[in-house]
Design a protein around this motif. Structure first.
Motif, PDB file in Angstrom:
ATOM      1  N   ALA A 387      -1.185  -6.739  21.444  1.00  0.00           N
ATOM      2  CA  ALA A 387       0.138  -6.498  20.953  1.00  0.00           C
ATOM      3  C   ALA A 387       0.134  -6.403  19.535  1.00  0.00           C
ATOM      4  N   PRO A 388      -0.432  -5.331  18.837  1.00  0.00           N
ATOM      5  CA  PRO A 388      -0.848  -5.296  17.477  1.00  0.00           C
ATOM      6  C   PRO A 388       0.577  -5.290  16.785  1.00  0.00           C
ATOM      7  N   PRO A 389       0.948  -6.416  16.055  1.00  0.00           N
ATOM      8  CA  PRO A 389       2.015  -6.273  15.247  1.00  0.00           C
ATOM      9  C   PRO A 389       2.493  -5.096  14.112  1.00  0.00           C
ATOM     10  N   PRO A 390       3.530  -4.362  14.188  1.00  0.00           N
ATOM     11  CA  PRO A 390       3.945  -3.490  13.530  1.00  0.00           C
ATOM     12  C   PRO A 390       3.781  -3.784  12.138  1.00  0.00           C
ATOM     13  N   ARG A 391       2.999  -2.984  11.101  1.00  0.00           N
ATOM     14  CA  ARG A 391       2.937  -3.245   9.687  1.00  0.00           C
ATOM     15  C   ARG A 391       3.076  -2.027   8.888  1.00  0.00           C
ATOM     16  N   ARG A 392       4.247  -2.128   7.993  1.00  0.00           N
ATOM     17  CA  ARG A 392       4.558  -0.895   7.128  1.00  0.00           C
ATOM     18  C   ARG A 392       3.496  -1.247   5.737  1.00  0.00           C
ATOM     19  N   ALA A 393       3.149  -0.064   5.293  1.00  0.00           N
ATOM     20  CA  ALA A 393       2.390  -0.004   4.129  1.00  0.00           C
ATOM     21  C   ALA A 393       3.444  -0.753   3.094  1.00  0.00           C
ATOM     22  N   LEU A 394       2.367  -1.636   2.353  1.00  0.00           N
ATOM     23  CA  LEU A 394       3.195  -2.507   1.204  1.00  0.00           C
ATOM     24  C   LEU A 394       3.221  -1.637   0.129  1.00  0.00           C
ATOM     25  N   ALA A 395       2.557  -0.659  -0.331  1.00  0.00           N
ATOM     26  CA  ALA A 395       2.382  -0.115  -1.637  1.00  0.00           C
ATOM     27  C   ALA A 395       3.894   0.563  -1.893  1.00  0.00           C
ATOM     28  N   PRO A 396       4.403   1.095  -1.012  1.00  0.00           N
ATOM     29  CA  PRO A 396       5.763   1.829  -1.359  1.00  0.00           C
ATOM     30  C   PRO A 396       6.784   0.864  -1.442  1.00  0.00           C
ATOM     31  N   LEU A 397       6.761  -0.266  -0.943  1.00  0.00           N
ATOM     32  CA  LEU A 397       7.895  -1.388  -1.053  1.00  0.00           C
ATOM     33  C   LEU A 397       7.690  -2.268  -2.210  1.00  0.00           C
ATOM     34  N   VAL A 398       6.670  -2.359  -3.059  1.00  0.00           N
ATOM     35  CA  VAL A 398       6.695  -3.218  -3.926  1.00  0.00           C
ATOM     36  C   VAL A 398       6.884  -2.548  -5.377  1.00  0.00           C
ATOM     37  N   GLY A 399       7.007  -3.534  -6.403  1.00  0.00           N
ATOM     38  CA  GLY A 399       7.208  -3.280  -7.777  1.00  0.00           C
ATOM     39  C   GLY A 399       5.823  -2.889  -8.575  1.00  0.00           C
ATOM     40  N   PRO A 400       5.798  -2.569  -9.735  1.00  0.00           N
ATOM     41  CA  PRO A 400       4.779  -2.566 -10.469  1.00  0.00           C
ATOM     42  C   PRO A 400       3.775  -3.449 -10.531  1.00  0.00           C
ATOM     43  N   ASP A 401       4.164  -4.638 -10.480  1.00  0.00           N
ATOM     44  CA  ASP A 401       3.427  -5.957 -10.650  1.00  0.00           C
ATOM     45  C   ASP A 401       2.418  -6.159  -9.769  1.00  0.00           C
ATOM     46  N   ALA A 402       3.008  -5.622  -8.264  1.00  0.00           N
ATOM     47  CA  ALA A 402       2.025  -6.045  -7.271  1.00  0.00           C
ATOM     48  C   ALA A 402       1.482  -4.547  -6.701  1.00  0.00           C
ATOM     49  N   PHE A 403       1.775  -3.490  -7.441  1.00  0.00           N
ATOM     50  CA  PHE A 403       1.274  -2.272  -6.659  1.00  0.00           C
ATOM     51  C   PHE A 403       0.053  -2.085  -6.512  1.00  0.00           C
ATOM     52  N   ALA A 404      -0.851  -2.499  -7.299  1.00  0.00           N
ATOM     53  CA  ALA A 404      -2.359  -2.447  -7.222  1.00  0.00           C
ATOM     54  C   ALA A 404      -2.906  -3.404  -6.072  1.00  0.00           C
TER      55      ALA A 404
END
Lengths: 504, 86
Positions: A387-404
């Motif tokens: 049952a692979p847990p659903p995971r949304r991509a993080l890059a579109p969700l975070v601010g510039p500090d955490a983007f890379a």
């Protein structure tokens, strides 16, 4: 190098737990001597009483029963602070807050709660949890302990091993087979026993490698007669309840690992800043600098994963799965940080007075109790496969500090998912019997989740150490790739085993 | 050709290898979790053993929704039919 240079800085929040922690940390500094606890093999009763007066034992117990009614995230902060001072105290309190009282808080009937929780919240009574048996532990289908109906009562019989808080506790939650109860033929239940119940006896204190101030003892349950109301929650549902409370216990234990690792890192930073070799302090040596940075990066990820995990308190399936990752990642990480810190102490680290041997002894059990790491990794891999847990991509969700960082985490997660799909297509359901593959998948999941948690911590500014997070993302990418590499060939393993003759 | 009764017996024997319950005590209507004490990992292992024993091409996703001994037998019968027809 200053301690602040490599330590991720925790951003304080003005909250109830923050105020409580201030008092607790002051108390720990003035009243707790970890070396003395280790030597004497017990936490002084006055220390436990003092912690009780501060409200430590009621942190997660609802206010209407005398507790503070705080969240799992708060309890984790407390567990980390306690472990930083002394791991035996953290284990005693953590067990009480997790496996000890959580069954009653989450599943207990109102009458049972009113009867026991006020004393447990004040610390007048300490709680224990007993499930391990000679031939069973968390596999409830093989429990030998039984609670069988006899007239209007239940009669409980069995033997439990390695009961944490065994000789301190007045209230025990045990697992027992309860065939027929609740309409489940081979169901099990959580059952509450009291230290004064006729037929209940606690054996002698175990002699252990570490955690010597934490009580560990066997429990003999010989014809204990109790009213059926002592079953916690719905009879026959012990398996579901056990999963829930184990997830709490694992999360709190992982928080304790953060405290232990922080204690070791601070010691290492202080020692390497003062010790001179080859004309300069140790912390000016490139190899030592890298060790310290890696230790700090690992600790930052451990703290982030514990926070993420504890935040899932209201999402039980999510907490179950994530707590497996937190436990393995936390205990492996604490072991790594403590061992590296001891190494940086050189020969002095082998001497008791440095405090490092005690940390090393105390941390060793964390990879074993609350579920041995290899077992949990295989479970984690099995969760991913089925049952692979659903995971949304993080890059579109975070601010510039955490983007890379988020981009890196997304790449790692995508590689893991592609690998899972490939294994699933190749092995079909047979994958579930490929435990070595599942174990490696589980390790990759744990590291990937730790990286995701680190991204979220940076994005939410729970940590100000972006450098530690960036370093961890590089480490995680390498370790996940390593975990996803093919396991050693079965023929090579078998051939090597064939050379291991008994007695050689 | 295996009869339905043979298949029942074969699968019940497999179950008895996974949980400490004798084959004669296992009934078709038993729930894997509540009556046989299996957790989710254990029930998945059972289906994996079944696929290996009967040489069936069962995917992980096919295992969803299996709750009882009868469900397990029905899954095996469905895949055996598909295998015979292929």
């Amino acid at each position: 190098m200053s301690a602040a240079a490599v330590q991720p800085v925790e951003v304080a929040e003005p909250d109830v737990m923050g105020a409580l922690l201030t008092g607790v940390e002051r108390y720990l500094r003035s009243e707790v001597d970890a070396a003395q606890i280790d030597r004497e093999g017990a936490v002084p009763a006055r220390v436990l009483a003092g912690l009780g007066e501060l409200g430590v034992f009621g942190v997660t117990i609802p206010q209407r029963y005398g507790g503070a009614g705080l969240r799992l995230t708060d309890a984790c902060r407390l567990a980390a602070a306690l472990a930083r001072a002394d791991r035996s105290i953290a284990t005693t309190v953590g067990l009480h807050l997790g496996l000890g009282t959580r069954p009653l808080v989450a599943f207990g009937a109102e009458g049972l709660k009113q009867r026991y929780l006020p004393r447990l919240a004040s610390g007048e009574a300490i709680a224990a949890f007993a499930t391990t048996e000679a031939n069973a532990g968390s596999d409830l289908s093989r429990l030998a302990t039984t609670a069988l109906a006899e007239g209007a009562q239940l009669v409980v019989n069995g033997e439990k091993l390695f009961v944490t808080n065994g000789r301190l506790a007045k209230v025990f939650t045990i697992t027992a087979a309860t065939p027929g109860l609740g309409g489940a033929q081979r169901g099990s239940s959580l059952v509450l026993l009291e230290s004064g119940d006729p037929g209940l006896s606690v054996g002698r204190e175990e002699r252990k490698l570490g955690l010597k101030g934490s009580s560990t003892a066997p429990l003999t349950i010989d014809g204990v007669r109790i009213e059926p109301e002592r079953i916690i929650g719905e009879p026959g549902r012990g398996a579901d309840q056990l999963h829930h409370v184990l997830a709490w216990g694992r999360t709190l234990m992982s928080a304790g690992c953060c405290g232990t690792a922080r204690a070791a890192l601070v010691k290492a930073i202080e020692h390497t800043a003062s010790r001179r070799q080859f004309g300069r302090t140790l912390d000016a040596q490139p190899v030592v600098r890298e060790h310290l940075a890696l230790m700090g990066a690992r600790l930052a990820a451990m703290e982030a994963l514990v926070h993420d995990t504890a935040s899932l308190e209201d999402d039980v399936p999510g907490l179950l799965q994530r707590s497996l990752a937190a436990k393995v990642f936390g205990s492996d990480g604490a072991s790594y940080v403590v061992d590296t810190a001891l190494q940086l102490f050189g020969g002095l680290g082998f001497i008791e007075e440095s405090g490092m041997p005690l940390l090393l002894r105390d941390v060793r059990i964390t990879r074993i109790f609350e579920g041995a790491n290899d077992v949990l990794l295989t479970q984690l891999g099995t969760h991913l496969a089925t049952a692979p847990p659903p995971r949304r991509a993080l890059a579109p969700l975070v601010g510039p500090d955490a983007f890379a960082l988020a981009c890196s985490a997304d790449v790692v997660a995508a590689a893991l998912d592609a690998h899972r799909e490939e294994l699933s297509a190749r092995h079909k359901i047979g994958l579930l019997r490929q435990t070595r593959l599942l174990n490696r998948l589980g390790r990759a999941v744990a590291w990937s989740e730790a990286l995701d948690a680190t991204v979220r911590a940076v994005d939410a500014r729970r940590t100000t150490s972006r450098g530690a997070a960036a370093l961890f993302s590089e480490v995680a990418a390498r370790d996940v790739a390593n975990a996803l590499a093919a396991p050693f060939g079965e023929e090579v393993v078998s051939s090597a085993l064939a050379d291991l003759e008994p007695g050689a | 050709m295996e009869t339905p009764a043979d298949l029942d017996a074969r699968i019940i024997k497999l179950i008895s290898q996974v949980v400490p319950v004798k084959p004669e005590q296992i009934k078709r209507g038993d729930r894997l979790r509540e009556d046989l004490g299996m957790d989710s990992v254990c029930s998945m292992e059972l289906l994996s053993m079944l696929a290996e024993e009967l040489d069936l091409d069962v995917g992980v996703e096919d295992a969803a929704g299996i709750r009882t001994v009868a469900d397990t037998i029905a899954l095996a019968a469905r895949f055996l039919r598909a295998k015979a027809a292929a």
